[in-house]
Design an enzyme around this catalytic site. Sequence first.
Site, PDB file in Angstrom:
ATOM      1  N   GLY A  13       0.933  -1.308   0.236  1.00 36.01           N
ATOM      2  CA  GLY A  13       0.062   0.081  -0.100  1.00 36.01           C
ATOM      3  C   GLY A  13       0.918   1.254  -0.140  1.00 36.01           C
ATOM      4  O   GLY A  13       1.634   1.559   1.046  1.00 36.01           O
ATOM      5  N   GLY A  15      -0.297   4.245   0.197  1.00 38.89           N
ATOM      6  CA  GLY A  15      -1.237   5.430   0.733  1.00 38.89           C
ATOM      7  C   GLY A  15      -0.301   6.013   1.604  1.00 38.89           C
ATOM      8  O   GLY A  15       0.848   6.125   1.732  1.00 38.89           O
ATOM      9  N   PHE A  16      -1.059   6.940   2.543  1.00 37.96           N
ATOM     10  CA  PHE A  16      -0.365   7.767   3.546  1.00 37.96           C
ATOM     11  C   PHE A  16       0.527   6.916   4.515  1.00 37.96           C
ATOM     12  O   PHE A  16       1.796   7.345   4.751  1.00 37.96           O
ATOM     13  CB  PHE A  16      -1.275   8.672   4.322  1.00 37.96           C
ATOM     14  N   VAL A  81      -1.682  -7.477  -4.064  1.00 36.57           N
ATOM     15  CA  VAL A  81      -1.577  -8.347  -3.168  1.00 36.57           C
ATOM     16  C   VAL A  81      -2.855  -8.918  -2.904  1.00 36.57           C
ATOM     17  O   VAL A  81      -3.733  -8.456  -2.479  1.00 36.57           O
ATOM     18  CB  VAL A  81      -0.800  -7.652  -1.735  1.00 36.57           C
ATOM     19  N   GLU A 174     -18.059  18.437   2.278  1.00 36.16           N
ATOM     20  CA  GLU A 174     -17.427  18.956   1.080  1.00 36.16           C
ATOM     21  C   GLU A 174     -18.049  18.929  -0.156  1.00 36.16           C
ATOM     22  O   GLU A 174     -18.056  19.820  -0.842  1.00 36.16           O
ATOM     23  CB  GLU A 174     -15.761  18.547   1.308  1.00 36.16           C
ATOM     24  N   ALA A 329      -6.002  10.667   7.652  1.00 34.84           N
ATOM     25  CA  ALA A 329      -4.679  10.758   7.000  1.00 34.84           C
ATOM     26  C   ALA A 329      -3.538  10.864   8.104  1.00 34.84           C
ATOM     27  O   ALA A 329      -2.497  10.023   8.141  1.00 34.84           O
ATOM     28  CB  ALA A 329      -4.564  11.864   6.055  1.00 34.84           C
TER      29      ALA A 329
END
Length: 837
Positions: A13, A15-16, A81, A174, A329
């Site tokens: 991964g 990502g963050f 994966v 948002e 995050a």
Amino acid sequence: MSYSNKPRVIIVGGGFAGMACARALANAGVEIKLIDRRNFHLFQPLLYQVASGGLSPANIAAPLRSVFRRQRNVQVLMNGVDGFDVAAQEVLLEDGSHLQYDYLVVATGSTHHYFGKDAQWEPFAPGLKTIEDATRIRRTLLTAFEAAEREEDESLRASLLTFVIVGGGPTGVEMAGAICELARYTLKNEFRSINPASARIILVESSEEILDRYHPDLYRYAKRALLELGAEVCCNARVEEIHSDHVVIKQSGTLKRIDTRNVIWAAGVKASGLAKKMAEAIGNEAIIDRGGRIATDGMCAVLGAKNVFAAGDMAAFPLEDGTTLPGVAPVAMQQGHYIGSRIAKLVAGETPDQPFKYWDKGNMATIGRSRAVLESGKWRMTGWFAWLAWLFIHILYLARFENRMLVLFQWFWGYITRNRTARLITGSEQESEPSSKSAPLLGWLALVGVASMASGGMAQDVQSIHHPPAPTIEIHESKVISWKPPLYHGWPTLTQRKDGELLLAFSGGREAHVCPFGRLEWMRSKDGGKTWGWPQVLLDSPIDDRDAGVVETAAGTILVTHFTSLAFEPILERAERIPVGQPGGFTEAKLIDEWRAARDRLSPDQRQSELGCYMIRSADGGTTWSERYRVPVNSPHGPIVTRDGRLLYAGKSLWEGGKLGFFESVDDGRTWNPLADLPTRPGDDASLYHELHAVSGSDGLLVCHIRNGNKNHQGETLQSESCDGGRTWSLPHGIDVWGLPSHLLRLADGRLLMTYGYRRAPYGIQARISADSGQTWSEPIVLSDDGIGGDLGYPSTIERLDGTLVTVWYEVLQGSPLAQLRQARWKMLSDPSNRVE
Ligand SMILES: Cc1cc2nc3c(=O)[nH]c(=O)nc-3n(C[C@H](O)[C@H](O)[C@H](O)COP(=O)(O)OP(=O)(O)OC[C@H]3O[C@@H](n4cnc5c(N)ncnc54)[C@H](O)[C@@H]3O)c2cc1C
């Protein structure tokens, strides 16, 4: 796949959490493999900006290879994966292979969750999690306004202009604010039959308040701000049903039906399925919580597995009060960093015992163009200053510098003008042309599963296309390089091997542009095109062999492509009917006999079965060659090697349905697997797209050029882009370049070069340069303009180590009615303003 003898860390991964972990290991003596099924890191907090046309996909995605290009101990692998073997310390990959680890970090985030109604609701209410989700929602939002403009039935029009957002958390708030801005301001004055401002934007939240995790002052402010923007906020309202043309909500015990064709899901997520697979591998599914997350201890280690860590949205990290950390995050980043530092200490022989401690810096959310709420501990802020803070914090976190500047500029511009620049409707024709009488917009899109991605970053919503000035060039030499002038030479491709040798494949042995005699030939040059060896015939099939492409793969194998043609048959049949010497007939009877003899080598059925797109390969530098084998597509210049070493073939299946698409080979060119179709621009006939060629830019973005025969941009080169390694492509769009077909090359400084034939006066060969991965192309660079007619073109270019460029094309020349191969050696004079950093 090889490892050194350093400890092996696999991070799943990018990502963050995964990125932070890899970065924290920058100075550790480990070998890291960072595996992600996408080739980019996605800044999810700004997805709603892409979904509402405020930003382009490329603004919020950073190619992982580029992020880690300077961190030598990281190898990025684009792969999915599929599971784990914790006993053998192995990660199982989707392509069937497996990798061993000493330390494993799993951080594959989360996916949508429809509270057990996934199958029924997902088709009609897409969530916002990926770039494809965002561009699909953008397409749907904009298309709804377009369909409403055409719709005459009042109630259908109203339902098209009703947008329901399910979930009043930060994403829902948002998204609702952004749609309000779009309808009330951005689209103002752009329609004639409808007033976009009359659109209903309904935010549905099951709790008593939206943003209910925030301080009451903040959620009250957010609600007020949304109401002022014209949204309807329905709290205490639970969605009961979602259908193609309406939703049913239950509010205060009463069921309400809302007619709508646009539902956006922002209500629930569940952990990535890999959490469950990890638990299964450990043999203890009890460590999975209700949200599908895997339990860790206070050191972020997965319970019951040795040297396995989990971080971010997929991990359930225990807090003292019995709750777990939220899926945001900062949690992911801090956990990733903590795990990386911990592994670094473990491999250094230390025994770190500090548990992970989350530093909660606060929460924030925007509402529309200039309002936001922000809280950090006891400190709270609302309004314009909060929005400004939100803006800068988000830009600060964007992964790459150039993205920050682009995003900042785009926002600033959008702020001043209230415009949303990334407002193209892209996707397949059916997607972008919904009918209110057809299946629901969002539902239908999801049902057909179209993943055609729109790269608004490339295709900006602009009226006219700007071309930066062309660099000045010096042409060192321009000459004819074919050895057999009496014969016609066509459709060459030039490529450069890793050792600097030039290879030039072409169709030789010809009597004319169309004839039965073409064969696949090549020549080689050891001195950068100053001199060329004698041509060698690589293949001569019983029908015409045309359009030769050549490429050297990452493994050093040479692939040569071509297709076979029977286009000479109707010409011969006509010549057989017309007396020799008459218009349309042959000049000599002997020619008819020769062509006929060449044709009649095979029976009509045998000739038909010869038609195909073919490839031959040589693993010994061109000494011996494989038998020719069929490949699914052809393009004049053959496959390309992407920046990360993959083999990609963008082309057209010439004799089997005319499909256009992208194919990948993972066995060094032996076999080709479909990767994606090329989408068709609404109104275009896909059969009039031809001769694709692609290149991967320095930022990992793939750019493909297409020869266009459709009325819209007729005779021009169209462009399509992919920011996910070629899995999805934007709709082709004009780049205001008349001339074709285009050959693409990435230069050493990262700029892209396109070279193409200019088949109108002044006839010749032109090139253009792009310093922004194909967003803009310079004014033309003229390489030759002394052509005598349109029978010329198919240039291809290579760059020498010293920056010299060599371009080869074919051309009918003054005094030579049969086309020859022509070459220019040239250089761009230094042009620092155009360089890609
Ligand atoms: C629309 C939206 C808005 C948000 N807004 C905010 C916000 O304003 N503030 C905030 O703090 N948080 C926000 N979040 C949440 C935040 O984005 C997540 O908490 C964060 O991304 C989690 O990071 P992660 O590393 O755990 O997972 P991710 O960032 O999701 O990364 C997971 C990675 O794993 C890869 N992957 C998944 N499965 C596999 C597999 N099987 N094989 C290989 N690779 C795989 C994915 O491609 C992805 O790159 C938002 C989320 C969304 C969706």
